[in-house]
Design a protein around this motif. Structure first.
Motif, mmCIF file in Angstrom:
data_model
loop_
_atom_site.group_PDB
_atom_site.id
_atom_site.type_symbol
_atom_site.label_atom_id
_atom_site.label_comp_id
_atom_site.label_asym_id
_atom_site.label_seq_id
_atom_site.Cartn_x
_atom_site.Cartn_y
_atom_site.Cartn_z
ATOM 1 N N GLU A 139 0.958 -1.367 0.261
ATOM 2 C CA GLU A 139 -0.138 0.148 0.307
ATOM 3 C C GLU A 139 0.916 1.676 0.205
ATOM 4 O O GLU A 139 0.865 2.256 -0.514
ATOM 5 C CB GLU A 139 -0.557 -0.527 1.614
ATOM 6 C CG GLU A 139 -1.900 -1.146 0.995
ATOM 7 C CD GLU A 139 -2.699 -1.272 2.549
ATOM 8 O OE1 GLU A 139 -3.800 -1.776 2.270
ATOM 9 O OE2 GLU A 139 -2.367 -1.273 3.449
ATOM 10 N N ASN A 171 2.463 1.565 -3.413
ATOM 11 C CA ASN A 171 0.795 2.039 -4.407
ATOM 12 C C ASN A 171 1.043 3.939 -4.060
ATOM 13 O O ASN A 171 0.400 4.391 -5.188
ATOM 14 C CB ASN A 171 0.180 1.432 -4.127
ATOM 15 C CG ASN A 171 -0.477 -0.179 -4.895
ATOM 16 O OD1 ASN A 171 0.401 -0.081 -5.863
ATOM 17 N ND2 ASN A 171 -0.775 -0.824 -4.315
ATOM 18 N N SER A 172 0.949 3.878 -2.570
ATOM 19 C CA SER A 172 0.298 5.227 -2.230
ATOM 20 C C SER A 172 1.964 6.389 -3.084
ATOM 21 O O SER A 172 1.493 7.405 -4.171
ATOM 22 C CB SER A 172 0.845 5.901 -0.916
ATOM 23 O OG SER A 172 2.160 5.793 -0.782
ATOM 24 N N THR A 194 -6.116 -2.325 -12.295
ATOM 25 C CA THR A 194 -5.593 -2.183 -10.809
ATOM 26 C C THR A 194 -4.568 -0.394 -10.371
ATOM 27 O O THR A 194 -5.162 -0.070 -9.483
ATOM 28 C CB THR A 194 -3.859 -2.343 -10.551
ATOM 29 O OG1 THR A 194 -4.477 -4.683 -11.118
ATOM 30 C CG2 THR A 194 -3.649 -2.440 -9.672
ATOM 31 N N ARG A 212 -8.193 1.293 -9.579
ATOM 32 C CA ARG A 212 -8.858 0.665 -8.342
ATOM 33 C C ARG A 212 -8.122 1.891 -7.520
ATOM 34 O O ARG A 212 -8.677 2.239 -6.492
ATOM 35 C CB ARG A 212 -8.849 -0.821 -8.188
ATOM 36 C CG ARG A 212 -9.315 -0.952 -6.952
ATOM 37 C CD ARG A 212 -9.222 -2.504 -6.339
ATOM 38 N NE ARG A 212 -8.141 -3.513 -6.906
ATOM 39 C CZ ARG A 212 -7.419 -3.956 -8.248
ATOM 40 N NH1 ARG A 212 -7.867 -3.600 -9.195
ATOM 41 N NH2 ARG A 212 -6.320 -4.158 -7.881
ATOM 42 N N ASN A 213 -6.423 1.620 -8.069
ATOM 43 C CA ASN A 213 -5.626 2.095 -6.837
ATOM 44 C C ASN A 213 -6.475 4.114 -6.938
ATOM 45 O O ASN A 213 -5.999 4.536 -5.173
ATOM 46 C CB ASN A 213 -4.065 1.700 -6.363
ATOM 47 C CG ASN A 213 -3.951 0.325 -6.038
ATOM 48 O OD1 ASN A 213 -3.641 0.816 -4.545
ATOM 49 N ND2 ASN A 213 -3.746 -0.255 -6.488
ATOM 50 N N GLN A 217 -8.540 5.676 -7.193
ATOM 51 C CA GLN A 217 -9.734 5.455 -6.361
ATOM 52 C C GLN A 217 -10.073 5.261 -4.830
ATOM 53 O O GLN A 217 -10.347 6.616 -4.625
ATOM 54 C CB GLN A 217 -10.840 4.508 -7.452
ATOM 55 C CG GLN A 217 -12.454 4.996 -6.700
ATOM 56 C CD GLN A 217 -13.011 6.126 -7.125
ATOM 57 O OE1 GLN A 217 -13.338 6.479 -7.871
ATOM 58 N NE2 GLN A 217 -13.774 6.768 -6.102
ATOM 59 N N ARG A 218 -9.049 4.475 -5.010
ATOM 60 C CA ARG A 218 -8.870 4.155 -3.304
ATOM 61 C C ARG A 218 -7.871 5.787 -2.615
ATOM 62 O O ARG A 218 -8.788 5.684 -1.406
ATOM 63 C CB ARG A 218 -8.034 2.940 -3.421
ATOM 64 C CG ARG A 218 -7.894 2.616 -1.232
ATOM 65 C CD ARG A 218 -7.282 0.861 -1.652
ATOM 66 N NE ARG A 218 -6.745 0.801 -0.569
ATOM 67 C CZ ARG A 218 -6.034 -0.251 0.234
ATOM 68 N NH1 ARG A 218 -5.902 -0.913 -0.868
ATOM 69 N NH2 ARG A 218 -6.427 -1.137 1.194
ATOM 70 N N PHE A 219 -7.073 5.877 -3.323
ATOM 71 C CA PHE A 219 -5.795 6.902 -2.230
ATOM 72 C C PHE A 219 -6.287 8.176 -2.728
ATOM 73 O O PHE A 219 -6.530 9.238 -1.921
ATOM 74 C CB PHE A 219 -4.986 7.031 -3.198
ATOM 75 C CG PHE A 219 -3.814 5.944 -2.238
ATOM 76 C CD1 PHE A 219 -3.691 5.746 -1.257
ATOM 77 C CD2 PHE A 219 -4.341 4.220 -3.539
ATOM 78 C CE1 PHE A 219 -2.458 4.985 -0.424
ATOM 79 C CE2 PHE A 219 -3.387 3.260 -2.236
ATOM 80 C CZ PHE A 219 -2.502 3.546 -1.497
ATOM 81 N N GLY A 233 -10.018 9.259 -4.598
ATOM 82 C CA GLY A 233 -11.412 9.231 -3.792
ATOM 83 C C GLY A 233 -12.166 9.692 -4.983
ATOM 84 O O GLY A 233 -13.602 10.279 -4.690
ATOM 85 N N LYS A 292 -7.413 8.919 3.204
ATOM 86 C CA LYS A 292 -7.633 7.082 3.440
ATOM 87 C C LYS A 292 -6.889 6.499 4.929
ATOM 88 O O LYS A 292 -7.666 5.994 5.168
ATOM 89 C CB LYS A 292 -7.343 6.682 2.569
ATOM 90 C CG LYS A 292 -8.066 4.953 2.164
ATOM 91 C CD LYS A 292 -9.808 5.716 1.862
ATOM 92 C CE LYS A 292 -10.368 3.638 2.128
ATOM 93 N NZ LYS A 292 -11.449 4.237 1.807
ATOM 94 N N TYR A 293 -5.785 7.051 5.018
ATOM 95 C CA TYR A 293 -5.126 6.106 5.959
ATOM 96 C C TYR A 293 -4.566 7.019 6.980
ATOM 97 O O TYR A 293 -4.660 8.114 7.062
ATOM 98 C CB TYR A 293 -3.832 5.408 5.399
ATOM 99 C CG TYR A 293 -4.239 4.379 3.874
ATOM 100 C CD1 TYR A 293 -4.708 3.050 4.677
ATOM 101 C CD2 TYR A 293 -4.540 4.626 2.606
ATOM 102 C CE1 TYR A 293 -4.912 2.101 4.212
ATOM 103 C CE2 TYR A 293 -5.039 3.742 2.127
ATOM 104 C CZ TYR A 293 -5.253 2.260 1.770
ATOM 105 O OH TYR A 293 -5.332 1.932 1.614
#
Length: 316
Positions: free
Chosen positions: A243, A246-247, A278, A281-282, A284-286, A288, A307-308
């Motif tokens: 993670e 990926n950030s 991939t 997806r990442n 969108q995850r980081f 938003g 996010k974290y």
């Protein structure tokens, strides 16, 4: 289990064809730490000089009292924060230094020596009280002067002073290392802090984030078992090593989306992702939001990377 402190990652982009980013002027008169309860860390070495005000400089669990005339040298990835005394203002100016690129350009064939020098420079932060290490302070002030006056050869002059500054810091670090080794011999040895133990892995990831990452390789670099490395990383950063990688990739992708007209597919692969799905997806995850939406509204970026437990912002 004891709740982990929140950390914030504040990254900076180095100016083109430069090894230093200078944050100067009265814009940096402020109530430092006002309403902030967490530590932060940067992607470059931070050097700061206090001109006005008093308060606390916090290095992880160590606190120093700052006052005008003191200065700090903080390695990349090292948690810290500055807190002005309640109700008061401080005035700091900062240099963020790309030590690795500077030294590699000066000594392209001395890879091993440069790596050892960086390990020493990044081993620990320093807090210097007013009047301490005047030769180091002189070089710092000369760098600020060159950055403010910006004469015909200010980049060359800046690099010259940066080189002298790093050499002075290396001499200090070597002396401290020798003293530490002698003390550990007397006391029977001492373990390094958990954060410092992960520094080799963090430096590797910053440089090789576009490549496939193997946990075993990161653990070996830190002289830890794979199980211990995973547990320690998760405890300190509140995310897995993957993670974290990926950030970094997403940050680089955001930079490319903002500054180039490359296709999203190209940016995804150049950032280190092996598939578009991939990457999306990442992202969108980081961030938003989808990549195409963010590209049209880049100003939303800083407020989405929360996010974290490690929250990421560009600069301050």
């Amino acid at each position: 289990m004891k709740k982990k402190k929140e950390l914030q990652y504040r990254y900076y982009e180095m100016p083109e064809d430069s090894h230093v980013l200078a944050l100067m002027g009265r814009d940096w008169v402020r109530k430092y730490g006002d309403g902030i309860t967490y530590l932060h860390f940067h992607n470059y070495m931070e050097i700061g000089i206090c001109h006005e005000g008093c308060g606390d400089m916090v290095y992880e669990d160590t606190v120093f009292r700052f006052e005008p005339g003191c200065f700090t040298v903080i390695p990349p990835n090292y948690p810290h924060t500055t807190n002005s005394d309640p109700g008061t203002y401080g005035y700091w100016e900062y240099l963020f230094v790309d030590c690795e690129t500077l030294l590699s350009g000066l000594y392209p064939k001395k890879t091993g020596e440069i790596r050892r020098a960086l390990d020493l420079l990044y081993k620990k932060p320093h807090f210097f009280c007013s009047g301490e290490e005047p030769l180091v302070l002189r070089e710092i002030r000369e760098i600020f002067r060159e950055q403010k006056e910006r004469g015909s050869y200010f980049k060359l002059e800046t690099d010259a002073h940066l080189t002298l500054l790093l050499l002075s810091l290396l001499r200090i670090a070597e002396a401290e290392l020798q003293e530490s080794m002698e003390r550990e011999t007397v006391e029977g040895g001492a373990e390094y802090g958990d954060k410092e133990r992960l520094q080799p892995a963090l430096r590797y990831l910053e440089k090789h984030y576009t490549e496939e990452v193997y946990i075993r390789q990161l653990a070996d670099a830190c002289a830890l078992s794979e199980t211990h490395f995973r547990r320690l990383f998760q405890e300190l950063f509140h995310m897995t090593p993957l993670e974290y990688v990926n950030s970094i990739r997403i940050h680089e992708a955001c930079k490319a989306l903002r500054t180039t007209d490359k296709t999203i597919r190209t940016i995804a692969f150049e950032s280190g992702f092996t598939s578009i799905s991939t990457f999306q997806r990442n992202f969108q995850r980081f961030v938003g939001m989808p990549t195409h939406e963010w590209r049209n509204h880049p100003d939303n970026y800083e407020y989405k990377l929360q996010k974290y437990k490690i929250n990421t912002y560009e600069g301050w």
